[in-house]
Design a protein around this motif. Structure first.
Motif, PDB file in Angstrom:
ATOM      1  N   GLU A 418       0.842  -1.186   0.000  1.00 38.35           N
ATOM      2  CA  GLU A 418       0.000   0.000   0.000  1.00 38.35           C
ATOM      3  C   GLU A 418       0.881   1.241   0.000  1.00 38.35           C
ATOM      4  O   GLU A 418       1.853   1.319   0.757  1.00 38.35           O
ATOM      5  CB  GLU A 418      -0.923   0.007   1.218  1.00 38.35           C
ATOM      6  CG  GLU A 418      -1.864  -1.187   1.282  1.00 38.35           C
ATOM      7  CD  GLU A 418      -2.778  -1.139   2.496  1.00 38.35           C
ATOM      8  OE1 GLU A 418      -2.875  -0.059   3.122  1.00 38.35           O
ATOM      9  OE2 GLU A 418      -3.383  -2.180   2.819  1.00 38.35           O
ATOM     10  N   PRO A 419       0.552   2.230  -0.832  1.00 38.58           N
ATOM     11  CA  PRO A 419       1.393   3.444  -0.892  1.00 38.58           C
ATOM     12  C   PRO A 419       1.310   4.258   0.393  1.00 38.58           C
ATOM     13  O   PRO A 419       0.260   4.300   1.054  1.00 38.58           O
ATOM     14  CB  PRO A 419       0.821   4.207  -2.090  1.00 38.58           C
ATOM     15  CG  PRO A 419      -0.580   3.703  -2.236  1.00 38.58           C
ATOM     16  CD  PRO A 419      -0.572   2.276  -1.782  1.00 38.58           C
ATOM     17  N   VAL A 420       2.417   4.906   0.755  1.00 37.85           N
ATOM     18  CA  VAL A 420       2.466   5.782   1.917  1.00 37.85           C
ATOM     19  C   VAL A 420       3.157   7.089   1.513  1.00 37.85           C
ATOM     20  O   VAL A 420       3.932   7.131   0.536  1.00 37.85           O
ATOM     21  CB  VAL A 420       3.229   5.138   3.099  1.00 37.85           C
ATOM     22  CG1 VAL A 420       2.513   3.896   3.590  1.00 37.85           C
ATOM     23  CG2 VAL A 420       4.667   4.803   2.714  1.00 37.85           C
ATOM     24  N   GLU A 421       2.872   8.146   2.262  1.00 37.03           N
ATOM     25  CA  GLU A 421       3.587   9.410   2.108  1.00 37.03           C
ATOM     26  C   GLU A 421       4.689   9.449   3.153  1.00 37.03           C
ATOM     27  O   GLU A 421       4.464   9.111   4.328  1.00 37.03           O
ATOM     28  CB  GLU A 421       2.633  10.589   2.299  1.00 37.03           C
ATOM     29  CG  GLU A 421       1.545  10.681   1.243  1.00 37.03           C
ATOM     30  CD  GLU A 421       0.625  11.862   1.495  1.00 37.03           C
ATOM     31  OE1 GLU A 421       0.918  12.650   2.417  1.00 37.03           O
ATOM     32  OE2 GLU A 421      -0.391  11.975   0.784  1.00 37.03           O
ATOM     33  N   TRP A 436       0.093   6.728   6.687  1.00 33.56           N
ATOM     34  CA  TRP A 436      -0.551   5.522   6.138  1.00 33.56           C
ATOM     35  C   TRP A 436      -1.990   5.486   6.611  1.00 33.56           C
ATOM     36  O   TRP A 436      -2.267   5.611   7.802  1.00 33.56           O
ATOM     37  CB  TRP A 436       0.225   4.283   6.598  1.00 33.56           C
ATOM     38  CG  TRP A 436      -0.402   2.981   6.219  1.00 33.56           C
ATOM     39  CD1 TRP A 436      -0.841   2.592   4.999  1.00 33.56           C
ATOM     40  CD2 TRP A 436      -0.667   1.870   7.096  1.00 33.56           C
ATOM     41  NE1 TRP A 436      -1.350   1.324   5.028  1.00 33.56           N
ATOM     42  CE2 TRP A 436      -1.248   0.849   6.317  1.00 33.56           C
ATOM     43  CE3 TRP A 436      -0.459   1.649   8.448  1.00 33.56           C
ATOM     44  CZ2 TRP A 436      -1.640  -0.373   6.864  1.00 33.56           C
ATOM     45  CZ3 TRP A 436      -0.840   0.433   8.993  1.00 33.56           C
ATOM     46  CH2 TRP A 436      -1.427  -0.566   8.205  1.00 33.56           C
ATOM     47  N   ARG A 467      14.042  -2.948  -4.854  1.00 37.02           N
ATOM     48  CA  ARG A 467      13.319  -2.485  -3.674  1.00 37.02           C
ATOM     49  C   ARG A 467      14.301  -2.403  -2.501  1.00 37.02           C
ATOM     50  O   ARG A 467      15.074  -3.342  -2.287  1.00 37.02           O
ATOM     51  CB  ARG A 467      12.182  -3.436  -3.303  1.00 37.02           C
ATOM     52  CG  ARG A 467      11.040  -3.510  -4.291  1.00 37.02           C
ATOM     53  CD  ARG A 467       9.980  -4.486  -3.787  1.00 37.02           C
ATOM     54  NE  ARG A 467       8.902  -4.697  -4.730  1.00 37.02           N
ATOM     55  CZ  ARG A 467       7.899  -5.555  -4.537  1.00 37.02           C
ATOM     56  NH1 ARG A 467       7.852  -6.268  -3.408  1.00 37.02           N
ATOM     57  NH2 ARG A 467       6.954  -5.692  -5.433  1.00 37.02           N
ATOM     58  N   ARG A 484      11.169   1.303  -0.495  1.00 39.44           N
ATOM     59  CA  ARG A 484      11.200   2.289  -1.566  1.00 39.44           C
ATOM     60  C   ARG A 484      11.378   1.554  -2.883  1.00 39.44           C
ATOM     61  O   ARG A 484      12.269   0.704  -3.020  1.00 39.44           O
ATOM     62  CB  ARG A 484      12.361   3.276  -1.346  1.00 39.44           C
ATOM     63  CG  ARG A 484      12.450   4.374  -2.429  1.00 39.44           C
ATOM     64  CD  ARG A 484      13.684   5.242  -2.252  1.00 39.44           C
ATOM     65  NE  ARG A 484      14.899   4.443  -2.363  1.00 39.44           N
ATOM     66  CZ  ARG A 484      15.840   4.370  -1.425  1.00 39.44           C
ATOM     67  NH1 ARG A 484      15.703   5.048  -0.297  1.00 39.44           N
ATOM     68  NH2 ARG A 484      16.919   3.628  -1.602  1.00 39.44           N
ATOM     69  N   THR A 497       9.062   5.790  -5.151  1.00 42.96           N
ATOM     70  CA  THR A 497       7.916   5.970  -4.259  1.00 42.96           C
ATOM     71  C   THR A 497       7.974   4.941  -3.140  1.00 42.96           C
ATOM     72  O   THR A 497       8.601   3.883  -3.268  1.00 42.96           O
ATOM     73  CB  THR A 497       6.595   5.827  -5.036  1.00 42.96           C
ATOM     74  OG1 THR A 497       6.620   4.602  -5.788  1.00 42.96           O
ATOM     75  CG2 THR A 497       6.407   6.988  -5.987  1.00 42.96           C
ATOM     76  N   TRP A 498       7.285   5.251  -2.031  1.00 44.65           N
ATOM     77  CA  TRP A 498       7.360   4.417  -0.829  1.00 44.65           C
ATOM     78  C   TRP A 498       6.053   3.648  -0.638  1.00 44.65           C
ATOM     79  O   TRP A 498       4.963   4.131  -0.953  1.00 44.65           O
ATOM     80  CB  TRP A 498       7.635   5.277   0.396  1.00 44.65           C
ATOM     81  CG  TRP A 498       9.044   5.772   0.457  1.00 44.65           C
ATOM     82  CD1 TRP A 498       9.577   6.843  -0.173  1.00 44.65           C
ATOM     83  CD2 TRP A 498      10.105   5.174   1.226  1.00 44.65           C
ATOM     84  NE1 TRP A 498      10.907   6.984   0.115  1.00 44.65           N
ATOM     85  CE2 TRP A 498      11.267   5.973   0.987  1.00 44.65           C
ATOM     86  CE3 TRP A 498      10.222   4.084   2.082  1.00 44.65           C
ATOM     87  CZ2 TRP A 498      12.494   5.692   1.570  1.00 44.65           C
ATOM     88  CZ3 TRP A 498      11.429   3.803   2.677  1.00 44.65           C
ATOM     89  CH2 TRP A 498      12.551   4.591   2.422  1.00 44.65           C
ATOM     90  N   PHE A 499       6.208   2.434  -0.054  1.00 47.99           N
ATOM     91  CA  PHE A 499       5.067   1.550   0.204  1.00 47.99           C
ATOM     92  C   PHE A 499       5.256   0.876   1.557  1.00 47.99           C
ATOM     93  O   PHE A 499       6.382   0.748   2.049  1.00 47.99           O
ATOM     94  CB  PHE A 499       4.969   0.461  -0.874  1.00 47.99           C
ATOM     95  CG  PHE A 499       4.728   0.984  -2.264  1.00 47.99           C
ATOM     96  CD1 PHE A 499       3.434   1.088  -2.764  1.00 47.99           C
ATOM     97  CD2 PHE A 499       5.780   1.379  -3.070  1.00 47.99           C
ATOM     98  CE1 PHE A 499       3.215   1.571  -4.047  1.00 47.99           C
ATOM     99  CE2 PHE A 499       5.578   1.859  -4.345  1.00 47.99           C
ATOM    100  CZ  PHE A 499       4.283   1.945  -4.843  1.00 47.99           C
ATOM    101  N   HIS A 501       4.488  -2.792   3.310  1.00 51.13           N
ATOM    102  CA  HIS A 501       4.259  -4.160   2.837  1.00 51.13           C
ATOM    103  C   HIS A 501       3.872  -5.118   3.955  1.00 51.13           C
ATOM    104  O   HIS A 501       3.472  -6.239   3.687  1.00 51.13           O
ATOM    105  CB  HIS A 501       5.508  -4.683   2.117  1.00 51.13           C
ATOM    106  CG  HIS A 501       5.196  -5.774   1.140  1.00 51.13           C
ATOM    107  ND1 HIS A 501       6.108  -6.262   0.237  1.00 51.13           N
ATOM    108  CD2 HIS A 501       4.071  -6.485   0.899  1.00 51.13           C
ATOM    109  CE1 HIS A 501       5.560  -7.209  -0.496  1.00 51.13           C
ATOM    110  NE2 HIS A 501       4.335  -7.365  -0.109  1.00 51.13           N
TER     111      HIS A 501
END
Length: 505
Positions: A418-421, A436, A467, A484, A497-499, A501
């Protein structure tokens, strides 16, 4: 709620011939037809996809087909062999999917999957498994599941692929389908079209009396069957050699305590047959035939072959609440649909070793009472986290591949990242915080990066993929697994971009 599957085999005769010919079969792009006799005429009885694309259709005269397609490949039709093979396919479906299966000639199967879909992981997984298995052996198939067989039959042939129809959506789904979805004779369909009827909704909105007076009872009966107003029985195919016990009652029964008593008696009879054959049951099918021609079916799966009378009786009694006796049950059958030799000492289990306690009884209770899809997780040789695990049966022996303990993995691995800021210095500094699901978390501790490369052998897109994973802990002490996409320097390795997992604990 009743759940019925219709399996549609649009190229069944052609697929059978291709399987029989093997390597000698003509290529798929070559037009292939089967020819039979209609009195003195030779007509096409089946056409392959390439032949249909050229305008050939079943019922066309063979001479006309030859004139249209000079290089046509012609084989003799075998309708008796097709019907026999369809019966064998119904027996195969009986073993793998549900206790009530029947051939619906000339091109399909009817499967009552009520209470049995959970053994395949759910209705979508059951349909997917059915189509995938047949496709792997060269048989084209489409399947649909609905509360009635008429609705499932219509959707399998005229609806979207792999349709799953709930009870409240029958009218909406069937309304726009053509008249051919009602299983009417072609002459009757043509007569209805001449009167302006095109869809099932056109018929459904018309008064029933004038419709019956003009066209007979068949359109109304098929409508009622499709919409669930009239019950349509499915006569199940029976495997003659499967161990089986049966009880026929002089007076119909229906009380729960009576059903319990006869369940025990059926298990006694079946266990004696299994013992004489040296077999244990892996799956039981309990069919209760009601006086109104309905069948209440119960399928019980077992983790390992069993013929223990107490255990089998308990599993059947746990499912009595799912049986609706109606006006009474006049016949009961209990069949060991799947059996294996019983050749190990009691108490042994393949779960952890030869001296481990036998937990198969607990597994059977959990699967059948809670209708749960029970499985274990086994390692797979892959560096990519979401590909490094697979599901295995609960008592499957451990495989040759062991778990890699070099780097810890989260207890909960998400189905997809899922993507996170977040905010982090490139290339190797862990993030200072991340947001998140709308919540911002400040990171107190972090460990990493652990670099994982893409599996270039799978696709060109993973040739340069990278990754960088970090284990992080927030102010509340919760630990997460972030990564990342990219190495922080080269744009070819990922978009940077960051996720998230997974989550530890």
């Amino acid at each position: 709620m009743k759940r019925v599957v219709s399996l549609y085999l649009p190229n069944w005769p052609i697929d059978r011939w291709r399987r029989r010919l093997g390597d000698a079969a003509p290529p798929p792009d070559r037009p292939l037809v089967l020819v039979g006799r209609d009195r003195r005429r030779r007509i096409l009885t089946a056409c392959g996809p390439a032949a249909r694309a050229l305008g050939l259709r079943p019922g066309m005269a063979a001479t006309q087909a030859h004139a249209l397609v000079p290089d046509l490949t012609v084989l003799d039709a075998d309708p008796v062999g097709d019907a026999d093979a369809l019966e064998r396919l119904a027996l195969w479906a009986l073993k793998h999917y549900a206790p009530v299966c029947a051939a619906d000639g000339p091109d399909g199967l009817a499967i009552d999957a009520t209470g049995a879909a959970h053994l395949k992981g759910g209705e979508h997984d059951l349909l997917s498994d059915l189509e995938t298995r047949l496709g792997a052996v060269g048989v084209t198939a489409r399947a649909a599941i609905a509360p009635t067989y008429g609705a499932a039959w219509a959707l399998a042939r005229f609806g979207p692929e792999r349709a799953v129809l709930d009870e409240g959506d029958v009218g909406r789904a069937l309304g726009p389908l053509p008249l051919a979805a009602l299983r009417l004779e072609p002459t009757l369909i043509e007569a209805l079209r001449r009167m302006g009827f095109e869809t099932l909704l056109d018929l459904e909105q018309r008064p029933r009396a004038p419709l019956t007076l003009r066209f007979g009872p068949e359109p109304g009966r098929r409508l009622d069957q499709a919409y669930g107003r009239v019950f349509e029985p499915i006569t199940p195919v029976v495997e003659a050699e499967a161990p089986r016990a049966e009880r026929i009652f002089a007076e119909p029964i229906g009380a729960p305590e009576t059903l319990e008593r006869y369940a025990g008696l059926l298990v006694e009879d079946l266990s004696a047959r299994l013992e004489r054959a040296g077999l244990g049951a892996r799956r039981l099918d309990w069919l209760c035939h009601r006086v109104d021609n309905r069948i209440e079916a119960v399928r019980v799966g077992l983790a390992r072959p069993v013929r223990d009378r107490v255990r089998l009786t308990r599993l059947l009694r746990d499912r009595i609440g799912t049986i609706a006796p109606g006006f009474g049950i006049e016949r009961m059958t209990l069949t060991a649909a799947s059996t294996l030799p019983l050749d190990w000492r009691p108490g042994a289990s393949d779960l952890t070793g030869p001296d481990a306690p036998d937990v198969s009884g607990l597994i059977d209770v959990l699967v059948n009472r809670a209708a749960a899809d029970l499985y274990r997780v086994a390692p797979v040789e892959s560096d990519v986290p979401e590909r490094s695990v697979r599901r295995t049966p609960p008592l499957a022996p451990p495989g040759p591949q062991g778990w890699n303990s070099d780097w810890p993995r989260p207890v909960r691995l998400f189905r997809r990242p899922e993507p996170v800021e977040t905010l982090a210095l490139l290339p190797d500094t862990p993030p200072a915080w991340f947001t998140w699901r709308g919540v911002r978390r400040r990171i107190r501790r972090a460990d990493g990066p652990e670099r994982i490369y893409g599996e270039w052998g799978r696709s060109d897109a993973e040739m340069w993929a990278v990754r960088d994973y970090f284990q992080v802990e927030d102010d509340a002490g919760d630990r997460y697994w972030l990564f990342r996409a990219g190495d922080g320097e080269d744009a070819r390795t990922g978009p940077q971009t960051w996720f998230i997992h997974g989550k530890f604990g």
